[in-house]
Design a protein around this motif. Structure first.
Motif, PDB file in Angstrom:
ATOM      1  N   ARG A 113       0.834  -1.206   0.000  1.00 40.69           N
ATOM      2  CA  ARG A 113       0.000   0.000   0.000  1.00 40.69           C
ATOM      3  C   ARG A 113       0.870   1.257   0.000  1.00 40.69           C
ATOM      4  O   ARG A 113       0.576   2.234  -0.699  1.00 40.69           O
ATOM      5  N   ASN A 116       2.315   1.735  -3.426  1.00 46.20           N
ATOM      6  CA  ASN A 116       1.300   2.218  -4.359  1.00 46.20           C
ATOM      7  C   ASN A 116       1.086   3.723  -4.212  1.00 46.20           C
ATOM      8  O   ASN A 116       0.937   4.447  -5.199  1.00 46.20           O
ATOM      9  N   ARG A 119       4.128   5.480  -5.543  1.00 46.33           N
ATOM     10  CA  ARG A 119       4.152   5.389  -7.008  1.00 46.33           C
ATOM     11  C   ARG A 119       3.221   6.431  -7.636  1.00 46.33           C
ATOM     12  O   ARG A 119       3.550   7.062  -8.638  1.00 46.33           O
ATOM     13  N   GLU A 126       7.543   1.902 -11.039  1.00 48.23           N
ATOM     14  CA  GLU A 126       7.201   0.493 -11.009  1.00 48.23           C
ATOM     15  C   GLU A 126       8.289  -0.307 -11.713  1.00 48.23           C
ATOM     16  O   GLU A 126       8.688   0.006 -12.832  1.00 48.23           O
ATOM     17  N   GLN A 140       3.215  -6.166  -8.238  1.00 51.43           N
ATOM     18  CA  GLN A 140       1.821  -6.530  -8.457  1.00 51.43           C
ATOM     19  C   GLN A 140       1.613  -8.038  -8.549  1.00 51.43           C
ATOM     20  O   GLN A 140       0.491  -8.512  -8.736  1.00 51.43           O
TER      21      GLN A 140
END
Length: 228
Positions: A113, A116, A119, A126, A140
């Motif tokens: 989390r 993410n 990012r 990524e 992922q």
């Protein structure tokens, strides 16, 4: 350069575990147990990329603390709380939280989390690993071939990442087991064989990719790769 996180958590045991796990995941962490430290000096969060705020804090809760932070900073933040009621989650998001996770939480989920959020804020890119005709996205747990995405399990993803770092060499079975599971055990070894069989099936569309067993040693991994 390591990304910097400020953690506000008054539980000494949980705070220590989270701090150690975040540092193990290559973040620089400052752990604060009393929110007054930030209220007295709001500039202390300058230079940090993310704030993790426990909701149930002494003196002032995480929701009120986030309001104070927002007066002087646009730092992204994530709420960490034992509360699971939807009204609390909605309130947290209305206050501008970038995410919300309930305790107890899996450290791996928290890390995902956080990454993410960072990012989306363009603090991290990524990571995509090219394996022949495939694209592997470790964060992922996804392996992509043309327009088809294979959702890997966490262990499959960890194994594939380890193999991708050992391309064109023989990797010892004991090394894999101790790296992924922390021990060299017969039954875990059988699980490893199952995972290797799955990976071979996933890569069936590119004959240049080989995951060969080396009897009594481990596995020989070979594939064309290109990290991008």
């Amino acid at each position: 350069m390591k990304l910097k996180i400020i953690l506000v958590e008054d539980d000494p045991d949980l705070g220590m575990v989270l701090k150690q796990y975040l540092e193990f995941s290559d973040f620089e962490v400052v752990w604060i147990t009393h929110p007054e430290e930030i209220l007295k000096n709001k500039k202390m969060i300058d230079g940090y990329q993310l704030a993790i705020l426990d909701v149930m804090l002494p003196g002032i809760d995480g929701f009120e603390l986030s309001k104070e932070i927002r007066k002087t900073s646009d730092i992204p933040f994530l709420f960490l709380t034992a509360k699971s009621q939807s009204i609390d989650r909605i309130l947290g998001l209305k206050l501008g939280a970038d995410d919300y996770i309930t305790k107890p939480c899996e450290p791996e989920e928290l890390i995902l989390r956080i990454k993410n959020i960072l990012r989306r804020q363009n603090h991290i890119k990524e990571d995509i690993i090219k394996i022949g005709y495939y694209s592997f996205v470790p964060e992922q747990f996804r392996l992509i071939y043309q327009d088809h995405a294979i959702q890997l399990t966490e262990k499959e993803s960890e194994l594939l990442l380890l193999l991708s770092k050992n391309n064109r060499r023989i990797i010892n079975r004991k090394e894999i087991l101790e790296t992924l599971w922390g021990e060299n055990d017969y039954f875990l070894g059988r699980s490893l064989d199952v995972f290797m069989t799955r990976l071979r099936k996933y890569f069936q569309h590119d004959e240049r990719i080989t995951l060969d067993s080396v009897r009594g040693v481990g596995f020989k991994v070979e594939f064309p790769d290109n990290r991008s």
